[in-house]
Design a protein around this motif. Structure first.
Motif, PDB file in Angstrom:
ATOM      1  N   UNK A  19      33.190  38.597  46.444  1.00  0.00           N
ATOM      2  CA  UNK A  19      34.595  38.733  46.853  1.00  0.00           C
ATOM      3  C   UNK A  19      35.040  37.537  47.690  1.00  0.00           C
ATOM      4  N   UNK A  20      34.179  37.081  48.593  1.00  0.00           N
ATOM      5  CA  UNK A  20      34.507  35.901  49.422  1.00  0.00           C
ATOM      6  C   UNK A  20      34.751  34.670  48.561  1.00  0.00           C
ATOM      7  N   UNK A  21      33.878  34.465  47.601  1.00  0.00           N
ATOM      8  CA  UNK A  21      34.006  33.280  46.738  1.00  0.00           C
ATOM      9  C   UNK A  21      35.272  33.344  45.876  1.00  0.00           C
ATOM     10  N   UNK A  22      35.596  34.525  45.380  1.00  0.00           N
ATOM     11  CA  UNK A  22      36.816  34.675  44.579  1.00  0.00           C
ATOM     12  C   UNK A  22      38.049  34.440  45.448  1.00  0.00           C
ATOM     13  N   UNK A  23      38.060  35.030  46.632  1.00  0.00           N
ATOM     14  CA  UNK A  23      39.190  34.837  47.550  1.00  0.00           C
ATOM     15  C   UNK A  23      39.372  33.370  47.917  1.00  0.00           C
ATOM     16  N   UNK A  24      38.274  32.655  48.168  1.00  0.00           N
ATOM     17  CA  UNK A  24      38.358  31.236  48.497  1.00  0.00           C
ATOM     18  C   UNK A  24      38.952  30.449  47.335  1.00  0.00           C
ATOM     19  N   UNK A  25      38.537  30.787  46.120  1.00  0.00           N
ATOM     20  CA  UNK A  25      39.073  30.111  44.932  1.00  0.00           C
ATOM     21  C   UNK A  25      40.585  30.309  44.844  1.00  0.00           C
ATOM     22  N   UNK A  26      41.021  31.536  45.066  1.00  0.00           N
ATOM     23  CA  UNK A  26      42.440  31.853  44.949  1.00  0.00           C
ATOM     24  C   UNK A  26      43.252  31.259  46.103  1.00  0.00           C
ATOM     25  N   UNK A  27      42.796  31.446  47.329  1.00  0.00           N
ATOM     26  CA  UNK A  27      43.544  30.977  48.502  1.00  0.00           C
ATOM     27  C   UNK A  27      43.663  29.460  48.543  1.00  0.00           C
ATOM     28  N   UNK A  28      42.594  28.779  48.162  1.00  0.00           N
ATOM     29  CA  UNK A  28      42.593  27.317  48.205  1.00  0.00           C
ATOM     30  C   UNK A  28      43.046  26.711  46.877  1.00  0.00           C
ATOM     31  N   UNK A  29      43.449  27.552  45.956  1.00  0.00           N
ATOM     32  CA  UNK A  29      43.910  27.142  44.627  1.00  0.00           C
ATOM     33  C   UNK A  29      42.949  26.158  43.969  1.00  0.00           C
ATOM     34  N   UNK A  30      41.673  26.487  44.057  1.00  0.00           N
ATOM     35  CA  UNK A  30      40.633  25.647  43.455  1.00  0.00           C
ATOM     36  C   UNK A  30      40.700  25.738  41.940  1.00  0.00           C
ATOM     37  N   UNK A  31      40.187  24.714  41.293  1.00  0.00           N
ATOM     38  CA  UNK A  31      40.120  24.743  39.831  1.00  0.00           C
ATOM     39  C   UNK A  31      38.731  25.159  39.356  1.00  0.00           C
ATOM     40  N   UNK A  32      37.898  25.627  40.295  1.00  0.00           N
ATOM     41  CA  UNK A  32      36.559  26.066  39.923  1.00  0.00           C
ATOM     42  C   UNK A  32      36.217  27.389  40.606  1.00  0.00           C
ATOM     43  N   UNK A  33      35.350  28.130  39.940  1.00  0.00           N
ATOM     44  CA  UNK A  33      34.870  29.406  40.447  1.00  0.00           C
ATOM     45  C   UNK A  33      33.353  29.358  40.414  1.00  0.00           C
ATOM     46  N   UNK A  34      32.731  29.442  41.589  1.00  0.00           N
ATOM     47  CA  UNK A  34      31.281  29.367  41.678  1.00  0.00           C
ATOM     48  C   UNK A  34      30.715  30.724  42.062  1.00  0.00           C
ATOM     49  N   UNK A  35      30.133  31.398  41.081  1.00  0.00           N
ATOM     50  CA  UNK A  35      29.470  32.681  41.318  1.00  0.00           C
ATOM     51  C   UNK A  35      27.974  32.549  41.009  1.00  0.00           C
ATOM     52  N   UNK A  36      27.429  31.361  41.285  1.00  0.00           N
ATOM     53  CA  UNK A  36      26.004  31.152  41.060  1.00  0.00           C
ATOM     54  C   UNK A  36      25.205  31.840  42.163  1.00  0.00           C
ATOM     55  N   UNK A  37      23.981  32.216  41.833  1.00  0.00           N
ATOM     56  CA  UNK A  37      23.052  32.832  42.788  1.00  0.00           C
ATOM     57  C   UNK A  37      23.636  34.072  43.470  1.00  0.00           C
TER      58      UNK A  37
END
Length: 177
Positions: A19-37
């Motif tokens: 959830x933290x990683x998804x929220x960071x992707x959305x809030x920072x409008x990143x073009x990548x999603x890292x759900x490794x490990x």
């Protein structure tokens, strides 16, 4: 008793991490999603709902080093703008048909999975430049189809039990075996 209490705690931490990683992707409008490990066994359905508003921005997804057994067609129909997909270190045995429709995909890393057959639908992705299937159980490559891929520059098939006939086919890309 201790192991019973630790297991739900570990699962809760894993869910919070995703959830933290998804929220960071959305809030920072990143073009990548890292759900490794993240200890995933599949791509969480809830992610589709959470990230629906920015799927067109996502160009790179890493699901490396999880325990993913399969990806759904929905994954590829949702993230249509993907340019790079990292799936190394999972337990994938196949890819869904929809991967063949990925018009922008440039690189796919399927190394260290349990593929026995090369995912032939990858040969339908005309934009693909780099494919890694290193350390799987693949015995044959569809060299004729791979040779027709206009953008393909490299195919890493090291540490696979490839037949000698497979690698002798003429090709225009770098083949690592």
């Amino acid at each position: 008793m201790e192991t019973i209490e630790r297991e739900p705690n570990r699962m809760a931490q894993a869910v919070a991490n995703v959830a933290r990683r998804i929220n960071a992707t959305m809030e920072e409008q990143r073009d990548s999603l890292d759900l490794s490990d993240c200890g995933l066994v599949s791509f969480p359905d809830g992610v589709f709902k959470m990230i629906r508003s920015c799927t067109d921005n996502i160009q790179k997804i890493s699901l490396a080093n999880n325990q993913i057994k399969a990806l759904s067609n929905k994954f590829f129909l949702t993230f249509t703008q993907l340019r790079e997909l990292v799936l190394q270190g999972n337990v994938l045995t196949t890819l869904p048909e929809a991967i063949g429709n990925m018009q922008h995909l440039i690189s796919v890393d399927l190394s260290r999975n349990t593929l026995r057959v090369f995912p032939e639908r990858l040969t339908d992705v005309s934009s693909l430049q780099h494919i890694s299937v290193e350390e799987n159980h693949i015995t044959e490559l569809p060299m004729e189809k791979l040779s027709l891929m206009p953008a393909l520059k490299s195919l890493d098939a090291r540490s696979n039990p490839l037949t000698p006939e497979t690698t002798s086919f003429p090709h225009h890309f770098t083949l690592l075996t």
